[in-house]
Scaffold this active site. Structure first.
Site, PDB file in Angstrom:
ATOM      1  N   ASP A 120       0.068  56.900  13.235  1.00 36.12           N
ATOM      2  CA  ASP A 120       1.365  57.576  13.681  1.00 36.12           C
ATOM      3  C   ASP A 120       2.081  58.527  12.316  1.00 36.12           C
ATOM      4  OD1 ASP A 120       3.922  58.150  14.800  1.00 36.12           O
ATOM      5  OD2 ASP A 120       4.809  56.220  14.121  1.00 36.12           O
ATOM      6  N   HIS A 121       2.009  59.614  12.403  1.00 34.17           N
ATOM      7  CA  HIS A 121       2.398  60.466  11.459  1.00 34.17           C
ATOM      8  C   HIS A 121       1.549  60.619  10.188  1.00 34.17           C
ATOM      9  CE1 HIS A 121       6.635  61.636  12.737  1.00 34.17           C
ATOM     10  NE2 HIS A 121       6.463  60.471  12.986  1.00 34.17           N
ATOM     11  N   GLY A 147      10.838  59.022  17.898  1.00 40.69           N
ATOM     12  CA  GLY A 147      12.261  58.375  17.508  1.00 40.69           C
ATOM     13  C   GLY A 147      12.999  58.295  18.735  1.00 40.69           C
ATOM     14  N   GLY A 194      14.667  55.945  13.412  1.00 45.01           N
ATOM     15  CA  GLY A 194      15.386  54.687  12.913  1.00 45.01           C
ATOM     16  C   GLY A 194      16.625  54.453  13.657  1.00 45.01           C
ATOM     17  N   ASN A 199       7.675  57.159  21.839  1.00 43.07           N
ATOM     18  CA  ASN A 199       7.565  56.547  20.693  1.00 43.07           C
ATOM     19  C   ASN A 199       8.890  55.311  20.566  1.00 43.07           C
ATOM     20  OD1 ASN A 199       5.321  58.059  20.339  1.00 43.07           O
ATOM     21  ND2 ASN A 199       5.982  58.553  18.198  1.00 43.07           N
ATOM     22  N   ILE A 200       8.344  54.125  20.622  1.00 44.99           N
ATOM     23  CA  ILE A 200       9.598  53.279  20.594  1.00 44.99           C
ATOM     24  C   ILE A 200       9.338  52.319  19.427  1.00 44.99           C
ATOM     25  CG2 ILE A 200      10.828  51.450  21.474  1.00 44.99           C
ATOM     26  CD1 ILE A 200      10.390  53.027  24.268  1.00 44.99           C
TER      27      ILE A 200
HETATM   28 ZN   LIG Z   1       7.769  59.507  14.726  1.00 44.47          ZN
END
Ligand SMILES: [Zn+2]
Length: 333
Positions: A94-95, A235, A191, A277-278
């Protein structure tokens, strides 16, 4: 060099093709520890849902990348033990923010990586993404890229200002980079504090914040430009208010935490969005359960007595997301 195929993992290509056709989305759940991973696999095995296990660079620092890889390998075997005959589990970075990080994940047994060049100027994002794609595709590892900037805070990813993806850029970007999927910005945010109170309205009955709607017009424009191309939403936690309330009434302090309403995610899942995405929701479920046990039983000091209930709560949360929000249940028998 470890190839993910030897670990029993799969990349995202077939998962996404089926999800786009079938009008559902694949859950992408982050994990940092054993309880989270157990809960994800149990929920997916019980619902027969394909799943993307996400590892952020923060998780790699927290849990150690070697251990995470063995945990993912163990997850495949654990899924089979639970009676899931053909588990479809993808291990995804991720990222990723550099070529070197993505390369090390490809070399380490990941089946998919994200290269996030969204904060770079357009041409630099293309050049970096293309370099990662060229490397990853040699090993049949799929690559997610990002265009547009999400607001919010997630591990090392911090952005003050968001801006929506520009639909006029997506054809050029996807063609020139060769990426397999594209994360876009339509108003989701990282977040548990996705929106500032001034961006929201307040429900007069409950006093809770009501977030602004997602920009479905941008999503529709992107779909028109790239029909059938897998789109990703980051997010996308909903920040369940029952968890926020449990946390706040058991010694916590999360004022005005707010997320994306689930009906909007359900709508997105039926479109070209095929990965959602959770992460924050699972953190909230875990924290709420731990706070409750510790507040009610101050003498408790066995971590199994509070991590166990936290794990049970996460299983409930993941199953709810799979069945009620993403529609991915029964798609990986
Ligand atoms: Zn993300």
């Amino acid at each position: 060099m470890v190839n993910y195929k030897d670990l029993g993992l799969v990349n995202t290509r077939e998962m996404f093709a089926k999800a786009v056709d079938g009008g559902y989305a694949i859950p992408a759940f982050n994990f940092n520890n054993m309880e989270q991973l157990q809960a994800i696999i149990k929920a997916c095995a019980e619902t027969k849902s394909p799943v993307i296990l996400q590892v952020s660079s923060g998780a790699r620092k927290y849990a150690n990348q070697t251990l995470l890889r063995y945990m993912a390998e163990g997850a495949v075997e654990y899924a089979k033990e639970l009676g899931w005959e053909h588990p479809q589990i993808c291990l995804h970075l991720d990222h990723g923010d550099t070529f070197e990080l993505c390369k090390s994940c490809v070399d380490f047994g990941f089946s998919s990586v994200m290269i996030d060049g969204s904060s770079l100027p357009y041409e630099e994002n293309i050049a970096l993404t293309k370099k990662v794609v060229e490397y990853a595709h040699q090993y049949d590892v799929t690559v997610e890229a990002e265009l547009g900037v999400l607001a919010g805070v997630e591990d090392d990813v911090v952005a003050e200002e968001s801006h929506y993806t520009k639909p006029e850029e997506v054809i050029d970007f996807a063609t020139r980079t060769g990426c397999d999927s594209l994360a876009i910005s339509i108003g989701t945010s990282h977040g548990a504090y996705k929106f500032k109170p001034e961006q929201c309205t307040r429900d007069p009955k409950t006093g809770k914040l009501v977030p602004p709607p997602l920009a479905f017009n941008v999503l529709e424009e992107v779909e028109k430009k790239l029909p059938g191309f897998p789109i990703v939403l980051h997010g996308s936690s909903s920040v369940p208010q029952e968890y926020v309330d449990i946390i706040n009434t058991h010694g916590g302090n999360l004022p005005d935490a707010v997320g994306i309403p689930e009906d909007q995610l359900r709508k997105a899942a039926k479109s070209a969005v095929c990965k959602i995405n959770i992460d924050s929701d699972s953190r909230l479920a875990f924290t709420a359960a731990v706070r409750k046990v510790l507040a009610e039983k101050p003498g408790e000091f066995d971590p199994r007595k509070y991590c166990g209930p936290a794990r049970d709560e996460m299983v409930k949360l993941y199953k709810h997301k799979i069945i009620e929000v993403l529609g991915s249940d029964g798609k990986a028998e």
